[in-house]
Design a protein around this motif. Sequence first.
Motif, PDB file in Angstrom:
ATOM      1  N   ASP A  42      18.307 -30.115 -52.152  1.00  0.00           N
ATOM      2  CA  ASP A  42      18.614 -31.206 -51.242  1.00  0.00           C
ATOM      3  C   ASP A  42      19.121 -30.570 -49.946  1.00  0.00           C
ATOM      4  OD1 ASP A  42      20.892 -33.042 -50.058  1.00  0.00           O
ATOM      5  OD2 ASP A  42      19.532 -34.358 -51.172  1.00  0.00           O
ATOM      6  N   PRO A  43      18.576 -30.962 -48.797  1.00  0.00           N
ATOM      7  CA  PRO A  43      18.998 -30.335 -47.533  1.00  0.00           C
ATOM      8  C   PRO A  43      20.507 -30.411 -47.293  1.00  0.00           C
ATOM      9  CG  PRO A  43      17.113 -31.779 -47.173  1.00  0.00           C
ATOM     10  CD  PRO A  43      17.546 -31.970 -48.594  1.00  0.00           C
ATOM     11  N   ALA A  44      21.138 -31.481 -47.717  1.00  0.00           N
ATOM     12  CA  ALA A  44      22.570 -31.645 -47.467  1.00  0.00           C
ATOM     13  C   ALA A  44      23.440 -31.094 -48.596  1.00  0.00           C
ATOM     14  CB  ALA A  44      22.885 -33.119 -47.264  1.00  0.00           C
TER      15      ALA A  44
ATOM     16  N   THR B 123      12.353 -52.826 -68.478  1.00  0.00           N
ATOM     17  CA  THR B 123      11.912 -51.538 -67.945  1.00  0.00           C
ATOM     18  C   THR B 123      13.017 -50.919 -67.105  1.00  0.00           C
ATOM     19  OG1 THR B 123       9.620 -52.260 -67.917  1.00  0.00           O
ATOM     20  CG2 THR B 123      10.178 -50.382 -66.526  1.00  0.00           C
ATOM     21  N   ALA B 124      13.327 -49.668 -67.419  1.00  0.00           N
ATOM     22  CA  ALA B 124      14.318 -48.906 -66.661  1.00  0.00           C
ATOM     23  C   ALA B 124      13.606 -47.756 -65.979  1.00  0.00           C
ATOM     24  CB  ALA B 124      15.398 -48.381 -67.601  1.00  0.00           C
ATOM     25  N   ASP B 125      13.952 -47.511 -64.729  1.00  0.00           N
ATOM     26  CA  ASP B 125      13.406 -46.374 -64.003  1.00  0.00           C
ATOM     27  C   ASP B 125      14.375 -46.040 -62.878  1.00  0.00           C
ATOM     28  OD1 ASP B 125      11.876 -44.326 -62.973  1.00  0.00           O
ATOM     29  OD2 ASP B 125      10.064 -45.536 -62.755  1.00  0.00           O
ATOM     30  N   GLU B 126      15.156 -44.994 -63.066  1.00  0.00           N
ATOM     31  CA  GLU B 126      16.198 -44.601 -62.126  1.00  0.00           C
ATOM     32  C   GLU B 126      16.093 -43.109 -61.854  1.00  0.00           C
ATOM     33  OE1 GLU B 126      18.607 -46.738 -60.989  1.00  0.00           O
ATOM     34  OE2 GLU B 126      18.173 -48.447 -62.273  1.00  0.00           O
ATOM     35  N   THR B 127      16.351 -42.708 -60.632  1.00  0.00           N
ATOM     36  CA  THR B 127      16.392 -41.289 -60.291  1.00  0.00           C
ATOM     37  C   THR B 127      17.683 -40.991 -59.534  1.00  0.00           C
ATOM     38  OG1 THR B 127      15.205 -41.605 -58.223  1.00  0.00           O
ATOM     39  CG2 THR B 127      13.881 -41.067 -60.143  1.00  0.00           C
ATOM     40  N   PHE B 128      18.143 -39.761 -59.664  1.00  0.00           N
ATOM     41  CA  PHE B 128      19.295 -39.314 -58.891  1.00  0.00           C
ATOM     42  C   PHE B 128      19.338 -37.794 -58.868  1.00  0.00           C
ATOM     43  CE2 PHE B 128      20.830 -39.667 -63.207  1.00  0.00           C
ATOM     44  CZ  PHE B 128      21.705 -38.601 -63.380  1.00  0.00           C
ATOM     45  N   PHE B 129      20.024 -37.271 -57.888  1.00  0.00           N
ATOM     46  CA  PHE B 129      20.187 -35.829 -57.694  1.00  0.00           C
ATOM     47  C   PHE B 129      21.654 -35.482 -57.886  1.00  0.00           C
ATOM     48  CE2 PHE B 129      21.400 -32.288 -54.994  1.00  0.00           C
ATOM     49  CZ  PHE B 129      20.464 -31.331 -55.315  1.00  0.00           C
ATOM     50  N   LEU B 130      21.907 -34.360 -58.553  1.00  0.00           N
ATOM     51  CA  LEU B 130      23.263 -33.834 -58.653  1.00  0.00           C
ATOM     52  C   LEU B 130      23.261 -32.375 -58.202  1.00  0.00           C
ATOM     53  CD1 LEU B 130      24.509 -35.157 -62.120  1.00  0.00           C
ATOM     54  CD2 LEU B 130      25.308 -35.865 -59.863  1.00  0.00           C
ATOM     55  N   PRO B 131      24.215 -32.000 -57.347  1.00  0.00           N
ATOM     56  CA  PRO B 131      24.345 -30.593 -56.999  1.00  0.00           C
ATOM     57  C   PRO B 131      24.660 -29.781 -58.259  1.00  0.00           C
ATOM     58  CG  PRO B 131      25.658 -31.952 -55.526  1.00  0.00           C
ATOM     59  CD  PRO B 131      25.176 -32.830 -56.640  1.00  0.00           C
TER      60      PRO B 131
END
Length: 121
Positions: free
Chosen positions: A34-36, A53-61
């Motif tokens: 992730d750039p930040a 229906t479930a569809d979730e995304t996320f980013f973790l450092p």
Amino acid sequence: MASFTPGCLRIEQAQMNRHEPSYALRIEYEVANDPAKGQGVQFRLHGTIEGKTADETFFLPEDQVRPSALPRLTRMAQSYLTPPAKFAPLGSDKVYEAMFDDIQAKLSANSGDSAKAEAQG
């Protein structure tokens, strides 16, 4: 029931009583930048929870993956349920340790690759 293959954890539960939800979910993950926030892991939770229906995304450092991933995934799953139904906290099976070991190996390999590229450049 839970099963693990590198990059993907599958969890399923049939409804045993009216207080326990049924679900069939996949947790997919990959190392991403992730750039930040820098290097970390992109997660995707998808499948069905109580027929929705479930569809979730996320980013973790990278430094937040182990302490934050399972609580965040549990909260996401809980958001698909109607109270008083509760989604049991994720993490009580050995497959979760296998997932975190795989994530750590992928993060370490990725860090080594970027360090080698910088040294060569």
